[in-house]
Write a protein that holds these residues in place. Structure first.
Motif, PDB file in Angstrom:
ATOM      1  N   THR A 254       0.948  -1.204   0.184  1.00  0.00           N
ATOM      2  CA  THR A 254       0.091   0.130  -0.037  1.00  0.00           C
ATOM      3  C   THR A 254       0.998   1.138   0.070  1.00  0.00           C
ATOM      4  O   THR A 254       1.869   1.463   0.868  1.00  0.00           O
ATOM      5  CB  THR A 254      -0.883  -0.001   1.331  1.00  0.00           C
ATOM      6  N   THR A 255       0.700   2.098  -0.949  1.00  0.00           N
ATOM      7  CA  THR A 255       1.723   3.305  -1.138  1.00  0.00           C
ATOM      8  C   THR A 255       0.720   4.364  -0.111  1.00  0.00           C
ATOM      9  O   THR A 255      -0.197   4.696  -0.352  1.00  0.00           O
ATOM     10  CB  THR A 255       1.608   3.813  -2.391  1.00  0.00           C
ATOM     11  N   ARG A 256       1.863   5.077   0.667  1.00  0.00           N
ATOM     12  CA  ARG A 256       1.450   6.118   1.702  1.00  0.00           C
ATOM     13  C   ARG A 256       1.733   7.348   1.365  1.00  0.00           C
ATOM     14  O   ARG A 256       1.565   8.410   1.953  1.00  0.00           O
ATOM     15  CB  ARG A 256       2.034   5.611   3.062  1.00  0.00           C
ATOM     16  N   GLY A 257       2.402   7.535   0.047  1.00  0.00           N
ATOM     17  CA  GLY A 257       2.868   8.956  -0.480  1.00  0.00           C
ATOM     18  C   GLY A 257       4.007   9.121  -0.651  1.00  0.00           C
ATOM     19  O   GLY A 257       4.893   8.182  -0.305  1.00  0.00           O
ATOM     20  N   ARG A 258       4.284  10.221  -1.264  1.00  0.00           N
ATOM     21  CA  ARG A 258       6.018  10.386  -1.881  1.00  0.00           C
ATOM     22  C   ARG A 258       6.495  11.069  -0.463  1.00  0.00           C
ATOM     23  O   ARG A 258       6.349  11.801   0.215  1.00  0.00           O
ATOM     24  CB  ARG A 258       6.094  11.257  -2.661  1.00  0.00           C
ATOM     25  N   ILE A 259       7.912  10.337  -0.398  1.00  0.00           N
ATOM     26  CA  ILE A 259       8.754  10.962   0.915  1.00  0.00           C
ATOM     27  C   ILE A 259      10.146  11.545  -0.041  1.00  0.00           C
ATOM     28  O   ILE A 259      10.656  10.734  -0.672  1.00  0.00           O
ATOM     29  CB  ILE A 259       9.225   9.676   1.632  1.00  0.00           C
ATOM     30  N   VAL A 260      10.178  12.867   0.392  1.00  0.00           N
ATOM     31  CA  VAL A 260      11.197  13.510  -0.449  1.00  0.00           C
ATOM     32  C   VAL A 260      12.632  13.385   0.218  1.00  0.00           C
ATOM     33  O   VAL A 260      12.843  14.099   1.362  1.00  0.00           O
ATOM     34  CB  VAL A 260      10.777  15.212  -0.562  1.00  0.00           C
ATOM     35  N   LEU A 261      13.390  12.368  -0.135  1.00  0.00           N
ATOM     36  CA  LEU A 261      14.645  12.090   0.588  1.00  0.00           C
ATOM     37  C   LEU A 261      15.617  13.394   0.811  1.00  0.00           C
ATOM     38  O   LEU A 261      16.421  13.147   1.592  1.00  0.00           O
ATOM     39  CB  LEU A 261      15.238  10.978   0.058  1.00  0.00           C
ATOM     40  N   GLU A 262      15.526  14.440  -0.368  1.00  0.00           N
ATOM     41  CA  GLU A 262      16.604  15.208  -0.158  1.00  0.00           C
ATOM     42  C   GLU A 262      16.244  16.091   0.822  1.00  0.00           C
ATOM     43  O   GLU A 262      17.155  17.051   1.236  1.00  0.00           O
ATOM     44  CB  GLU A 262      16.188  16.201  -1.625  1.00  0.00           C
ATOM     45  N   ASP A 263      15.054  16.167   1.629  1.00  0.00           N
ATOM     46  CA  ASP A 263      14.713  16.944   2.685  1.00  0.00           C
ATOM     47  C   ASP A 263      15.338  16.556   3.887  1.00  0.00           C
ATOM     48  O   ASP A 263      15.463  17.039   5.000  1.00  0.00           O
ATOM     49  CB  ASP A 263      13.173  17.114   2.858  1.00  0.00           C
ATOM     50  N   PHE A 264      16.056  15.091   3.868  1.00  0.00           N
ATOM     51  CA  PHE A 264      16.584  14.460   5.097  1.00  0.00           C
ATOM     52  C   PHE A 264      17.982  14.509   4.964  1.00  0.00           C
ATOM     53  O   PHE A 264      18.651  14.110   3.962  1.00  0.00           O
ATOM     54  CB  PHE A 264      15.714  13.205   5.238  1.00  0.00           C
ATOM     55  N   SER A 265      18.680  14.692   6.064  1.00  0.00           N
ATOM     56  CA  SER A 265      20.149  14.428   6.138  1.00  0.00           C
ATOM     57  C   SER A 265      20.515  12.917   5.691  1.00  0.00           C
ATOM     58  O   SER A 265      20.011  11.870   6.282  1.00  0.00           O
ATOM     59  CB  SER A 265      20.633  14.715   7.583  1.00  0.00           C
ATOM     60  N   GLY A 266      21.538  12.995   4.704  1.00  0.00           N
ATOM     61  CA  GLY A 266      21.853  11.385   4.012  1.00  0.00           C
ATOM     62  C   GLY A 266      20.948  11.080   3.648  1.00  0.00           C
ATOM     63  O   GLY A 266      20.954   9.825   3.354  1.00  0.00           O
TER      64      GLY A 266
END
Length: 624
Positions: free
Chosen positions: A185-197
């Protein structure tokens, strides 16, 4: 963008797009005026079919903008300027006009339902779309970068190979017998660029909710709460403060750590996720939360428990002289510790027996994760399960260690490992989870149901999944059941809701009610959990002669010689707790306490005057 993506040639027209406007020129009458239709930002002009220009338009929900990826949808733009219509939700922009004025387009509802569709002109100026061939694109595995496993629910961060974006997904893995991962089940996009590493911190609360945070003070990295059935983005937990990260979470509590101050100290605030209230604040390093217990560092070699319901700190647990505590985990009665520097080692502490069990002395320890009564550890490339329930470690090999990323479900005893091919291996520890117990509970002892518009909504958090639950509500005075609520599988939390009505849909009388909760464990291990209590109901149906407080007890009505009409507050035991008097009544009236005559859920009093007239009176609804 190449100019040829914005130009299409049909047997009858030349179509091109410039600066967000379609231009349509007739090939049959070159002298005719060029027609224009505003279209906005489009990816490609595909063709003209009938009275519609067929275009592809980038859809930001499908992935990063890249002409080599299938991240556009197919639209029909009417020449009369009316609203465009979506024909295919996704396309790779591969299209070919047909000799009779139609258009063949590759695409589909999603990449799992791909094929070639024919767009044809229809009567009335529209177009039709029909699938003429199915296609089976080569499947490329999603790249999994993170995973957590909690209460039989697997949460992953995966990169979509088609759109090149990362998404949060969940799968149910089952809570008994052999674990298997269900549909994603897809819960939505997570923008990895927003997070350290490019790695967000994912903390499962063990009730279906997930706390997501980064490692920084930016807005996108602030701790957010994602509900069990919600999609990203989550809800910011505490917008009144800026936090560096979320340190721990379990049940209704999350520990949020602020940036270091000028003195080198970092404040951690423990927030109740349901009320939003900060229940505890400390500058000690928070190591874990389980249920209502917070574990904080007490020096380099100890941790101390804090009761989050009272704020009281308990006796510290000491791991030995010279220990510099590195890793620490808490599950139920068990604590997993790792020491470095002068007293290296790894072990488990039992908070019930107060016994400390050393598993590794010296520097020979490797990765380890704590379950309920066991430790999963890596040793020489093998996955080891160490049963510590007896006080003597019993080790077995559970196969090759394949964990590029891995986790242990402390509520089911299942171990999840990410293989190199991006599949996930689920392995049972074969160590039964402890008998079903309550981790925490919020159960109100009184409720105003407001005529059925409001609800009594208790919550019980559990140490493992439940197969079913039943809540029986009974009249305290008679013992008779008035309502039974029940439910099936519950992953770590039971949340019934009662609106003050009986099984026939009628409001129950105001007063005291008993409740009995029975919860059956999903793994079949141990007895059912039973909890009991009482709840006082107001705002329901009025009990006859109950005029004050809606407590379910009748009042005695008296009239004295001075014209004072008094409600004497009854207790149901032949005694009184107080009174309320209204003056100015004629001493000749006759007073008869009665029930609810008007249906406003308030009792009335019949008063007969000396003129033999009878009229109802009494407190108004909501002003008892």
């Amino acid at each position: 963008m190449p100019w040829y993506d914005q130009v299409a040639l049909s047997p009858t027209h030349l179509v091109w797009c410039y600066d967000g406007v379609l231009h349509i020129a007739s090939r049959q009458d070159p002298a005719a005026a060029v027609r224009t239709v505003p279209v906005g930002d489009i990816t490609q002009v595909l063709s003209l079919v009938g009275e519609n220009v067929i275009v592809s338009r980038y859809d930001s929900s499908l992935g990063s903008r890249d002409t080599s990826r299938a991240v556009s949808r197919v639209e029909a733009v009417p020449l009369d300027g009316s609203t465009p219509r979506t024909l295919l939700a996704r396309t790779s922009r591969q299209a070919m006009p047909t000799p009779d004025g139609g258009l063949l387009v590759a695409g589909g509802a999603d990449t799992d339902h791909w094929g070639v569709s024919l767009v044809e002109a229809a009567e009335g100026g529209g177009v039709t779309v029909r699938r003429i061939a199915d296609a089976y694109p080569r499947q490329t595995a999603h790249t999994v970068s993170q995973l957590t496993l909690s209460q039989g629910r697997l949460t992953t961060v995966e990169q979509d190979p088609v759109g090149d974006w990362s998404y949060l997904h969940t799968r149910e893995t089952g809570v008994a017998d052999s674990p298997t991962a269900g549909a994603r089940t897809t819960r939505g996009r997570i923008v990895l660029e927003d997070f350290s590493g490019s790695r967000p911190r994912l903390l499962d609360a063990g009730d279906g909710r997930t706390v997501i945070s980064g490692y920084g003070t930016g807005a996108a990295q602030q701790p957010q709460l994602l509900g069990a059935d919600r999609s990203l983005p989550g809800t910011r937990i505490d917008s009144s403060h800026s936090y560096r990260t979320a340190t721990a979470a379990n049940g209704r509590f999350a520990a949020l750590t602020r940036p270091y101050n000028s003195a080198g100290a970092a404040e951690t605030r423990v927030v109740d996720l349901d009320s939003g209230r900060t229940v505890y604040t400390t500058t000690d390093t928070v190591r874990a939360i389980w249920g209502t217990t917070l574990w904080v560092r007490s020096g380099n070699d100890s941790v101390a428990p804090v009761d989050l319901l009272t704020g009281q700190q308990g006796e510290p647990v000491w791991f030995g002289r010279g220990c510099l505590l590195s890793d620490f985990q808490a599950v139920g009665r068990w604590l997993l510790w790792n020491c470095v520097l002068n007293s290296e080692g790894q072990g488990v502490y039992d908070t019930v027996t107060k016994r400390n069990l050393t598993l590794v002395s010296g520097s020979g320890w490797d990765q380890a994760k704590l379950g309920d009564g066991f430790v999963a550890a890596v040793e020489a490339g093998q996955l080891k399960v160490i049963d510590v329930r007896s006080g003597t470690p019993v080790s077995r090999t559970a196969g090759k260690f394949e964990g590029d990323a891995w986790d242990v479900d402390p509520y089911t005893g299942v171990i999840a490992q990410l293989r190199s091919d991006n599949t996930i291996r689920l392995t049972s520890s074969d160590v039964p989870v402890s008998a079903l117990v309550q981790r925490d509970a919020t159960v109100a002892t009184s409720v105003d149901v407001k005529g059925g518009a409001a609800q009594w909504s208790p919550t019980w958090w559990l140490n493992k999944p439940a197969a079913s639950w039943k809540l029986v509500i009974g009249d305290k005075a008679t013992g008779a059941a008035v309502r039974t609520l029940s439910g099936g599988l519950a992953r770590g939390v039971v949340t019934p809701a009662w609106n003050g009505k009986d099984g026939s849909g009628r409001l129950v009388p105001n007063g005291a009610y008993t409740w009995t909760l029975t919860v059956t464990p999903a793994d079949g291990q141990g007895a059912a959990l039973t909890k009991t209590g009482t709840v006082r109901v107001t705002g329901a149906a009025a009990v006859r002669r109950d005029f004050v407080g809606s407590d379910g007890f009748g009042e005695l009505v008296t009239l004295n010689g001075s014209g004072g009409l008094t409600y004497q507050y009854g207790t149901g035991k032949g005694t009184f707790t107080g009174k309320r008097t209204g003056s100015g009544w004629p001493t000749t009236v006759k007073v008869a306490p009665f029930g609810d005559l008007s249906g406003d859920r308030c009792n009335d009093v019949l008063v007969r005057s000396a003129a033999a007239r009878c009229a109802p009176t009494g407190p108004r609804a909501g002003r008892r």
